[in-house]
Motif scaffolding. Sequence first.
Motif, PDB file in Angstrom:
ATOM      1  N   MET A 187    -102.863  51.796 -38.230  1.00  0.00           N
ATOM      2  CA  MET A 187    -103.593  50.713 -37.618  1.00  0.00           C
ATOM      3  C   MET A 187    -103.852  51.044 -36.151  1.00  0.00           C
ATOM      4  N   ARG A 188    -105.024  50.786 -35.705  1.00  0.00           N
ATOM      5  CA  ARG A 188    -105.430  51.111 -34.346  1.00  0.00           C
ATOM      6  C   ARG A 188    -105.359  49.863 -33.474  1.00  0.00           C
ATOM      7  N   LEU A 189    -104.781  50.005 -32.246  1.00  0.00           N
ATOM      8  CA  LEU A 189    -104.663  48.896 -31.306  1.00  0.00           C
ATOM      9  C   LEU A 189    -105.936  48.768 -30.488  1.00  0.00           C
ATOM     10  N   THR A 190    -106.334  47.550 -30.259  1.00  0.00           N
ATOM     11  CA  THR A 190    -107.464  47.327 -29.359  1.00  0.00           C
ATOM     12  C   THR A 190    -106.952  47.389 -27.927  1.00  0.00           C
ATOM     13  N   PHE A 191    -107.851  47.530 -27.004  1.00  0.00           N
ATOM     14  CA  PHE A 191    -107.469  47.562 -25.585  1.00  0.00           C
ATOM     15  C   PHE A 191    -106.735  46.289 -25.196  1.00  0.00           C
ATOM     16  N   ARG A 192    -107.228  45.168 -25.648  1.00  0.00           N
ATOM     17  CA  ARG A 192    -106.620  43.870 -25.298  1.00  0.00           C
ATOM     18  C   ARG A 192    -105.193  43.771 -25.844  1.00  0.00           C
ATOM     19  N   THR A 193    -104.992  44.159 -27.078  1.00  0.00           N
ATOM     20  CA  THR A 193    -103.653  44.119 -27.679  1.00  0.00           C
ATOM     21  C   THR A 193    -102.719  45.085 -26.953  1.00  0.00           C
ATOM     22  N   GLY A 194    -103.186  46.266 -26.645  1.00  0.00           N
ATOM     23  CA  GLY A 194    -102.384  47.241 -25.913  1.00  0.00           C
ATOM     24  C   GLY A 194    -102.009  46.748 -24.522  1.00  0.00           C
ATOM     25  N   PHE A 195    -102.949  46.106 -23.854  1.00  0.00           N
ATOM     26  CA  PHE A 195    -102.680  45.569 -22.527  1.00  0.00           C
ATOM     27  C   PHE A 195    -101.579  44.517 -22.581  1.00  0.00           C
ATOM     28  N   PHE A 196    -101.704  43.573 -23.515  1.00  0.00           N
ATOM     29  CA  PHE A 196    -100.693  42.516 -23.624  1.00  0.00           C
ATOM     30  C   PHE A 196     -99.338  43.071 -24.068  1.00  0.00           C
ATOM     31  N   LEU A 197     -99.337  44.081 -24.893  1.00  0.00           N
ATOM     32  CA  LEU A 197     -98.091  44.728 -25.297  1.00  0.00           C
ATOM     33  C   LEU A 197     -97.429  45.399 -24.096  1.00  0.00           C
ATOM     34  N   ALA A 198     -98.202  46.058 -23.256  1.00  0.00           N
ATOM     35  CA  ALA A 198     -97.667  46.701 -22.053  1.00  0.00           C
ATOM     36  C   ALA A 198     -97.103  45.667 -21.082  1.00  0.00           C
ATOM     37  N   VAL A 199     -97.802  44.540 -20.919  1.00  0.00           N
ATOM     38  CA  VAL A 199     -97.313  43.474 -20.038  1.00  0.00           C
ATOM     39  C   VAL A 199     -96.007  42.907 -20.585  1.00  0.00           C
ATOM     40  N   ASP A 200     -95.937  42.694 -21.896  1.00  0.00           N
ATOM     41  CA  ASP A 200     -94.708  42.189 -22.511  1.00  0.00           C
ATOM     42  C   ASP A 200     -93.541  43.144 -22.317  1.00  0.00           C
ATOM     43  N   ILE A 201     -93.774  44.422 -22.477  1.00  0.00           N
ATOM     44  CA  ILE A 201     -92.720  45.421 -22.281  1.00  0.00           C
ATOM     45  C   ILE A 201     -92.270  45.441 -20.823  1.00  0.00           C
ATOM     46  N   ALA A 202     -93.211  45.355 -19.888  1.00  0.00           N
ATOM     47  CA  ALA A 202     -92.857  45.329 -18.462  1.00  0.00           C
ATOM     48  C   ALA A 202     -92.019  44.098 -18.136  1.00  0.00           C
ATOM     49  N   LEU A 203     -92.382  42.950 -18.667  1.00  0.00           N
ATOM     50  CA  LEU A 203     -91.606  41.723 -18.437  1.00  0.00           C
ATOM     51  C   LEU A 203     -90.208  41.827 -19.041  1.00  0.00           C
ATOM     52  N   LEU A 204     -90.107  42.421 -20.216  1.00  0.00           N
ATOM     53  CA  LEU A 204     -88.804  42.617 -20.849  1.00  0.00           C
ATOM     54  C   LEU A 204     -87.917  43.505 -19.987  1.00  0.00           C
ATOM     55  N   ILE A 205     -88.465  44.565 -19.442  1.00  0.00           N
ATOM     56  CA  ILE A 205     -87.687  45.466 -18.576  1.00  0.00           C
ATOM     57  C   ILE A 205     -87.214  44.734 -17.333  1.00  0.00           C
ATOM     58  N   VAL A 206     -88.089  43.960 -16.699  1.00  0.00           N
ATOM     59  CA  VAL A 206     -87.698  43.196 -15.506  1.00  0.00           C
ATOM     60  C   VAL A 206     -86.579  42.221 -15.845  1.00  0.00           C
ATOM     61  N   CYS A 207     -86.686  41.528 -16.963  1.00  0.00           N
ATOM     62  CA  CYS A 207     -85.649  40.578 -17.372  1.00  0.00           C
ATOM     63  C   CYS A 207     -84.323  41.282 -17.626  1.00  0.00           C
ATOM     64  N   LEU A 208     -84.350  42.413 -18.300  1.00  0.00           N
ATOM     65  CA  LEU A 208     -83.123  43.149 -18.591  1.00  0.00           C
ATOM     66  C   LEU A 208     -82.456  43.670 -17.320  1.00  0.00           C
ATOM     67  N   LEU A 209     -83.253  44.054 -16.337  1.00  0.00           N
ATOM     68  CA  LEU A 209     -82.689  44.545 -15.075  1.00  0.00           C
ATOM     69  C   LEU A 209     -81.989  43.440 -14.287  1.00  0.00           C
ATOM     70  N   HIS A 210     -82.345  42.190 -14.517  1.00  0.00           N
ATOM     71  CA  HIS A 210     -81.759  41.086 -13.766  1.00  0.00           C
ATOM     72  C   HIS A 210     -80.592  40.402 -14.483  1.00  0.00           C
ATOM     73  N   ILE A 211     -80.201  40.883 -15.627  1.00  0.00           N
ATOM     74  CA  ILE A 211     -79.058  40.295 -16.334  1.00  0.00           C
ATOM     75  C   ILE A 211     -77.780  40.367 -15.504  1.00  0.00           C
ATOM     76  N   PRO A 212     -77.471  41.479 -14.825  1.00  0.00           N
ATOM     77  CA  PRO A 212     -76.235  41.504 -14.019  1.00  0.00           C
ATOM     78  C   PRO A 212     -76.194  40.417 -12.938  1.00  0.00           C
ATOM     79  N   THR A 213     -77.319  40.071 -12.344  1.00  0.00           N
ATOM     80  CA  THR A 213     -77.315  39.025 -11.324  1.00  0.00           C
ATOM     81  C   THR A 213     -77.063  37.654 -11.929  1.00  0.00           C
ATOM     82  N   LEU A 214     -77.394  37.475 -13.186  1.00  0.00           N
ATOM     83  CA  LEU A 214     -77.102  36.205 -13.856  1.00  0.00           C
ATOM     84  C   LEU A 214     -75.629  36.100 -14.235  1.00  0.00           C
TER      85      LEU A 214
END
Length: 110
Positions: free
Chosen positions: A1-28
């Motif tokens: 299955m081929r990803l559209t640009f829009r789907t790929g963009f939102f997937l990249a944003v979701d992955i970036a947000l997940l990484i930011v959240c995981l990096l802040h777990i120690p502060t919580l």
Amino acid sequence: MRLTFRTGFFLAVDIALLIVCLLHIPTLLDRPQAPFELTKEDGHVFIDRILDPEACPDLKEGDELLLWGGRSLPTPQVVELFADLSSIRDQVTITYQRFGTPHSTTVTLI
């Protein structure tokens, strides 16, 4: 299955947000707190127990807390909120009252 640009963009944003959240777990998990426990009696906030005497050498159990960094304290839960806005080992100026006489001191968050 081929990803559209829009789907790929939102997937990249979701992955970036997940990484930011995981990096802040120690502060919580390692949140700052006041070096004492508080109780409320008759509309006043009192020190119930000292957790770290070295972090607040001038305070004693039974002292009434009036201000935290210049802000009033209507309930003990407000101190937890104000502490969360700082970092561990930050120093905060508090105003307290002992035997009817107001005093100011600096406490270190633990």
